[in-house]
Write a protein that holds these residues in place. Structure first.
Motif, mmCIF file in Angstrom:
data_model
loop_
_atom_site.group_PDB
_atom_site.id
_atom_site.type_symbol
_atom_site.label_atom_id
_atom_site.label_comp_id
_atom_site.label_asym_id
_atom_site.label_seq_id
_atom_site.Cartn_x
_atom_site.Cartn_y
_atom_site.Cartn_z
ATOM 1 N N GLU A 41 -6.135 11.103 7.964
ATOM 2 C CA GLU A 41 -6.111 9.161 7.659
ATOM 3 C C GLU A 41 -6.261 8.160 7.355
ATOM 4 O O GLU A 41 -5.835 7.421 8.491
ATOM 5 C CB GLU A 41 -4.671 9.331 6.332
ATOM 6 C CG GLU A 41 -4.197 10.515 5.361
ATOM 7 C CD GLU A 41 -2.735 10.406 4.644
ATOM 8 O OE1 GLU A 41 -2.565 8.839 5.288
ATOM 9 O OE2 GLU A 41 -3.088 11.849 4.054
ATOM 10 N N GLU A 42 -7.634 7.145 6.479
ATOM 11 C CA GLU A 42 -7.841 5.975 6.886
ATOM 12 C C GLU A 42 -6.544 5.128 6.434
ATOM 13 O O GLU A 42 -5.581 5.088 5.905
ATOM 14 C CB GLU A 42 -8.592 5.350 6.233
ATOM 15 C CG GLU A 42 -10.317 5.717 6.945
ATOM 16 C CD GLU A 42 -11.790 5.950 5.593
ATOM 17 O OE1 GLU A 42 -11.245 4.970 5.107
ATOM 18 O OE2 GLU A 42 -12.322 6.325 6.296
ATOM 19 N N GLU A 43 -6.215 3.693 6.681
ATOM 20 C CA GLU A 43 -5.259 3.337 5.628
ATOM 21 C C GLU A 43 -5.978 3.058 4.741
ATOM 22 O O GLU A 43 -6.766 2.940 3.852
ATOM 23 C CB GLU A 43 -5.585 1.642 6.800
ATOM 24 C CG GLU A 43 -5.280 1.224 7.639
ATOM 25 C CD GLU A 43 -5.215 -0.509 7.732
ATOM 26 O OE1 GLU A 43 -4.969 -1.399 6.943
ATOM 27 O OE2 GLU A 43 -5.854 -1.004 9.030
ATOM 28 N N GLY A 44 -3.986 2.796 3.695
ATOM 29 C CA GLY A 44 -4.118 3.469 2.473
ATOM 30 C C GLY A 44 -4.356 5.173 1.778
ATOM 31 O O GLY A 44 -4.762 4.904 0.806
ATOM 32 N N GLY A 45 -4.394 5.862 2.855
ATOM 33 C CA GLY A 45 -3.757 6.872 2.282
ATOM 34 C C GLY A 45 -5.021 7.747 2.103
ATOM 35 O O GLY A 45 -5.194 8.525 1.888
ATOM 36 N N HIS A 47 -7.403 9.954 3.484
ATOM 37 C CA HIS A 47 -8.407 10.861 4.215
ATOM 38 C C HIS A 47 -9.444 10.952 4.525
ATOM 39 O O HIS A 47 -11.037 10.167 3.324
ATOM 40 C CB HIS A 47 -7.876 12.758 4.039
ATOM 41 C CG HIS A 47 -8.712 13.333 3.389
ATOM 42 N ND1 HIS A 47 -10.148 13.568 3.575
ATOM 43 C CD2 HIS A 47 -8.209 14.094 1.824
ATOM 44 C CE1 HIS A 47 -10.188 14.647 2.093
ATOM 45 N NE2 HIS A 47 -9.328 14.045 1.018
ATOM 46 N N ARG A 48 -10.223 11.263 5.809
ATOM 47 C CA ARG A 48 -11.689 10.713 6.553
ATOM 48 C C ARG A 48 -13.008 11.661 5.925
ATOM 49 O O ARG A 48 -13.753 11.787 6.423
ATOM 50 C CB ARG A 48 -11.371 10.462 8.237
ATOM 51 C CG ARG A 48 -10.644 9.660 8.708
ATOM 52 C CD ARG A 48 -10.471 9.272 9.857
ATOM 53 N NE ARG A 48 -9.676 8.082 10.185
ATOM 54 C CZ ARG A 48 -8.937 7.831 11.446
ATOM 55 N NH1 ARG A 48 -9.424 8.529 12.035
ATOM 56 N NH2 ARG A 48 -8.179 6.367 11.435
#
Length: 93
Positions: A41-45, A47-48
């Motif tokens: 996941e990226e910041e803020g939840g 996902h990539r």
């Protein structure tokens, strides 16, 4: 090792943001016993757009690779399936 060398872990790409760990678990368990699902996941939840599924054996991952490749759509998007370089090529004793 290449993305064609079978390992116990599959890379699952092209994921829509609505795809959850539970959806992937329910899909992957159809091919064999699953150890874990990891969705980076990226910041803020958020996902990539890809995940990793680790199976209990290379055989189960190989079966899943064959079963899912070019056949699975999740929320209208084709699931891209490759062997993960981080997976093990040996089955536990």
């Amino acid at each position: 090792m290449t993305d064609q060398t079978p390992t116990d872990t599959l890379y699952l790409g092209g994921l829509d943001q609505r795809v959850t760990r539970r959806i992937l678990w329910d899909l992957c368990i159809q091919a064999g016993p699953v150890v874990r699902i990891h969705i980076p996941e990226e910041e803020g939840g958020i996902h990539r757009g890809y995940a990793f599924c680790q199976f209990t054996s290379v055989e189960s991952a190989t079966y899943a690779h064959t079963l899912f490749q070019d056949l699975v759509l999740l929320f209208g998007r084709p699931l891209r399936v490759r062997y993960s370089h981080s997976g093990s090529t040996a089955n536990p004793a």
